[in-house]
Design an enzyme around this catalytic site. Structure first.
Site, PDB file in Angstrom:
ATOM      1  N   GLU A   1      16.606  -7.542  14.295  1.00  0.00           N
ATOM      2  CA  GLU A   1      16.166  -8.822  14.527  1.00  0.00           C
ATOM      3  C   GLU A   1      17.197 -10.088  13.696  1.00  0.00           C
ATOM      4  O   GLU A   1      17.065 -10.005  12.700  1.00  0.00           O
ATOM      5  CB  GLU A   1      14.683  -9.213  14.658  1.00  0.00           C
ATOM      6  CG  GLU A   1      14.014  -8.889  13.187  1.00  0.00           C
ATOM      7  CD  GLU A   1      13.495  -7.622  13.206  1.00  0.00           C
ATOM      8  OE1 GLU A   1      13.848  -6.650  14.022  1.00  0.00           O
ATOM      9  OE2 GLU A   1      12.255  -7.548  12.618  1.00  0.00           O
TER      10      GLU A   1
ATOM     11  N   ASP B   1       9.037   0.020  17.127  1.00  0.00           N
ATOM     12  CA  ASP B   1      10.314  -0.654  16.664  1.00  0.00           C
ATOM     13  C   ASP B   1      10.716   0.080  15.300  1.00  0.00           C
ATOM     14  O   ASP B   1       9.978   0.745  14.701  1.00  0.00           O
ATOM     15  CB  ASP B   1       9.710  -2.073  16.289  1.00  0.00           C
ATOM     16  CG  ASP B   1      10.749  -3.175  16.035  1.00  0.00           C
ATOM     17  OD1 ASP B   1      10.521  -4.054  15.189  1.00  0.00           O
ATOM     18  OD2 ASP B   1      12.057  -2.928  16.293  1.00  0.00           O
ATOM     19  N   ASN B   2      12.123  -0.446  14.861  1.00  0.00           N
ATOM     20  CA  ASN B   2      12.537  -0.227  13.564  1.00  0.00           C
ATOM     21  C   ASN B   2      12.844   1.299  13.370  1.00  0.00           C
ATOM     22  O   ASN B   2      12.624   1.881  12.038  1.00  0.00           O
ATOM     23  CB  ASN B   2      11.793  -0.883  12.290  1.00  0.00           C
ATOM     24  CG  ASN B   2      11.268  -2.111  12.690  1.00  0.00           C
ATOM     25  OD1 ASN B   2       9.946  -2.303  12.891  1.00  0.00           O
ATOM     26  ND2 ASN B   2      12.378  -2.920  12.732  1.00  0.00           N
TER      27      ASN B   2
ATOM     28  N   ASP C   1       4.689  -1.348  15.406  1.00  0.00           N
ATOM     29  CA  ASP C   1       5.625  -2.117  14.435  1.00  0.00           C
ATOM     30  C   ASP C   1       4.785  -2.376  13.583  1.00  0.00           C
ATOM     31  O   ASP C   1       5.149  -3.775  12.733  1.00  0.00           O
ATOM     32  CB  ASP C   1       5.784  -3.621  15.482  1.00  0.00           C
ATOM     33  CG  ASP C   1       6.913  -4.488  14.985  1.00  0.00           C
ATOM     34  OD1 ASP C   1       7.139  -5.616  15.057  1.00  0.00           O
ATOM     35  OD2 ASP C   1       7.652  -3.763  14.065  1.00  0.00           O
TER      36      ASP C   1
ATOM     37  N   LYS D   1       5.898   1.296   8.747  1.00  0.00           N
ATOM     38  CA  LYS D   1       6.546   2.278   9.167  1.00  0.00           C
ATOM     39  C   LYS D   1       6.045   3.675   8.950  1.00  0.00           C
ATOM     40  O   LYS D   1       6.232   4.754   9.773  1.00  0.00           O
ATOM     41  CB  LYS D   1       8.172   2.381   8.786  1.00  0.00           C
ATOM     42  CG  LYS D   1       8.458   0.952   9.115  1.00  0.00           C
ATOM     43  CD  LYS D   1       8.221   0.235  10.214  1.00  0.00           C
ATOM     44  CE  LYS D   1       8.343  -1.127  10.306  1.00  0.00           C
ATOM     45  NZ  LYS D   1       7.630  -1.968  11.573  1.00  0.00           N
TER      46      LYS D   1
HETATM   47  C1  LIG Z   1      -3.823  -0.255   5.257  1.00  0.00           C
HETATM   48  C2  LIG Z   1      -3.516  -0.801   6.768  1.00  0.00           C
HETATM   49  C3  LIG Z   1      -2.704   0.081   7.464  1.00  0.00           C
HETATM   50  N1  LIG Z   1      -2.793  -0.205   8.772  1.00  0.00           N
HETATM   51  C4  LIG Z   1      -2.387  -1.511   9.481  1.00  0.00           C
HETATM   52  N2  LIG Z   1      -3.345  -1.925  10.535  1.00  0.00           N
HETATM   53  C5  LIG Z   1      -3.070  -2.911  11.074  1.00  0.00           C
HETATM   54  N3  LIG Z   1      -2.041  -3.980  10.741  1.00  0.00           N
HETATM   55  C6  LIG Z   1      -1.297  -3.562   9.682  1.00  0.00           C
HETATM   56  C7  LIG Z   1      -1.476  -1.945   8.906  1.00  0.00           C
HETATM   57  N4  LIG Z   1      -0.477  -2.031   7.939  1.00  0.00           N
HETATM   58  C8  LIG Z   1       0.436  -3.000   8.333  1.00  0.00           C
HETATM   59  N5  LIG Z   1      -0.011  -3.925   9.198  1.00  0.00           N
HETATM   60  C9  LIG Z   1       0.495  -5.166   9.681  1.00  0.00           C
HETATM   61  O1  LIG Z   1       1.629  -5.137  10.343  1.00  0.00           O
HETATM   62  C10 LIG Z   1       2.702  -5.963   9.802  1.00  0.00           C
HETATM   63  C11 LIG Z   1       3.626  -4.982   9.221  1.00  0.00           C
HETATM   64  C12 LIG Z   1       4.887  -4.720   9.553  1.00  0.00           C
HETATM   65  C13 LIG Z   1       5.711  -3.913   8.934  1.00  0.00           C
HETATM   66  N6  LIG Z   1       7.008  -4.118   9.399  1.00  0.00           N
HETATM   67  C14 LIG Z   1       8.149  -4.042   8.770  1.00  0.00           C
HETATM   68  O2  LIG Z   1       8.087  -3.791   7.516  1.00  0.00           O
HETATM   69  C15 LIG Z   1       9.410  -4.551   9.031  1.00  0.00           C
HETATM   70  C16 LIG Z   1      10.670  -4.765   8.479  1.00  0.00           C
HETATM   71  C17 LIG Z   1      11.781  -5.049   8.699  1.00  0.00           C
HETATM   72  C18 LIG Z   1      12.859  -5.141   7.843  1.00  0.00           C
HETATM   73  C19 LIG Z   1      14.088  -4.765   8.130  1.00  0.00           C
HETATM   74  C20 LIG Z   1      15.192  -4.960   7.290  1.00  0.00           C
HETATM   75  C21 LIG Z   1      14.989  -5.461   5.968  1.00  0.00           C
HETATM   76  F1  LIG Z   1      15.962  -5.947   5.190  1.00  0.00           F
HETATM   77  C22 LIG Z   1      13.755  -6.099   5.834  1.00  0.00           C
HETATM   78  C23 LIG Z   1      12.602  -5.824   6.625  1.00  0.00           C
HETATM   79  C24 LIG Z   1      11.859  -5.268  10.305  1.00  0.00           C
HETATM   80  C25 LIG Z   1      11.044  -5.192  11.093  1.00  0.00           C
HETATM   81  O3  LIG Z   1      11.037  -5.409  12.156  1.00  0.00           O
HETATM   82  C26 LIG Z   1       9.783  -4.694  10.627  1.00  0.00           C
HETATM   83  O4  LIG Z   1       8.758  -4.350  11.552  1.00  0.00           O
HETATM   84  C27 LIG Z   1       1.913  -6.988   9.150  1.00  0.00           C
HETATM   85  O5  LIG Z   1       1.405  -7.835   9.778  1.00  0.00           O
HETATM   86  C28 LIG Z   1       0.911  -6.274   8.589  1.00  0.00           C
HETATM   87  O6  LIG Z   1      -0.304  -7.034   7.914  1.00  0.00           O
HETATM   88 MG   LIG Z   2       9.513  -4.358  13.488  1.00  0.00          MG
END
Ligand SMILES: CCCNc1ncnc2c1ncn2[C@@H]1O[C@H](/C=C/CNC(=O)c2cc(-c3ccc(F)cc3)cc(O)c2O)[C@@H](O)[C@H]1O
Ligand SMILES: [Mg+2]
Length: 214
Positions: free
Chosen positions: A199, A169-170, A141, A144
């Site tokens: 969600e 997810d997603n 999650d 993406k």
């Molecule tokens: C450079 C580090 C890359 N590796 C990583 N390692 C560990 N954690 C990481 C991470 N990348 C991102 N993260 C963390 O995961 C989370 C990111 C989640 C990204 N999720 C989404 O973009 C998302 C987006 C939507 C969404 C859907 C429709 C919309 F109009 C707007 C948003 C719905 C969801 O359920 C989503 O999960 C944050 O907490 C971020 O800090």
């Molecule tokens: Mg999600």
């Protein structure tokens, strides 16, 4: 400066939920996201599917990529069997700090390890650091475009075993096209799509469950 949305979400938990009652923590976050501010938690509808998969797998070892505020972390950890343990990777320190407090409010801190850092940096070190042989369950999650590279890394590091269940997810919204194509075409996975909704909205979204065949 003021507060961030995760901090406001945490305050809603501390004001509305009962310490040690994970169901009330989940309900408080869902209420906050429906009536105050939308946030990107897996939510209650997809969360119900997540619950059923976790209950079916009953994992001793579980991994979550992308903790955010800890909502799905609490949903997973509350269903772990005795001795079960969940490692959740979060690279934003502010989100990790909020998640730790949400998880503690739910009384689940003994089953969960919030690891701060990037999934790509940490995955190769999970075995040596946490004595993990392989994962029974993985919830994806985070960003993406990282779903595919990170499961390939998990394969390369030997952290998946015959029967490991991946739940993503997603896969529709925002969408993970390269990941979907890979798990649906690869001979190493048996994949199934669970249709649902984004969600707290009526937009289409869903979860992809993929069993690693080795
Ligand atoms: C450079 C580090 C890359 N590796 C990583 N390692 C560990 N954690 C990481 C991470 N990348 C991102 N993260 C963390 O995961 C989370 C990111 C989640 C990204 N999720 C989404 O973009 C998302 C987006 C939507 C969404 C859907 C429709 C919309 F109009 C707007 C948003 C719905 C969801 O359920 C989503 O999960 C944050 O907490 C971020 O800090
Ligand atoms: Mg999600």
């Amino acid at each position: 400066t003021g507060t961030t949305r995760p901090q406001r979400l945490l305050r809603a938990v501390q004001e509305r939920a009962t310490r040690g009652d994970s169901e009330s923590v989940i309900a408080a976050i869902d209420h906050f996201c429906r009536h105050q501010e939308w946030a990107m938690n897996v939510g209650d509808e997809k969360g119900f599917i997540l619950d059923s998969v976790v209950s079916e797998v009953s994992p001793q070892t579980a991994l979550e990529l992308g903790t955010y505020c800890g909502y799905s972390t609490v949903r997973i950890a509350r269903l772990l069997p005795p001795g079960g343990h969940l490692i959740t990777l979060e690279f934003n320190p502010n989100y990790a700090a909020v998640a730790r407090q949400v998880i503690a409010w739910a009384g689940l801190e003994d089953m969960v390890q919030v690891v701060e850092g990037a999934s790509g940096d940490w995955i190769p070190h999970l075995r040596e650091h946490f004595g993990i042989e392989s994962f029974d369950f993985v919830f994806l999650d985070h960003w993406k475009e990282l779903y595919l590279p990170d499961i390939k890394l998990l394969e390369e590091c030997g952290l998946l075993r015959k029967g490991t269940v991946l739940l993503a997810d997603n896969v529709v919204c925002p969408g993970t096209p390269d990941y979907l194509e890979y798990v649906r075409k690869s001979q190493s996975y048996e994949s199934h799509y669970f249709g649902s909704h984004l969600e707290y909205t009526r937009a289409e979204d869903g979860l992809e469950k993929s069993v690693y065949l080795g």
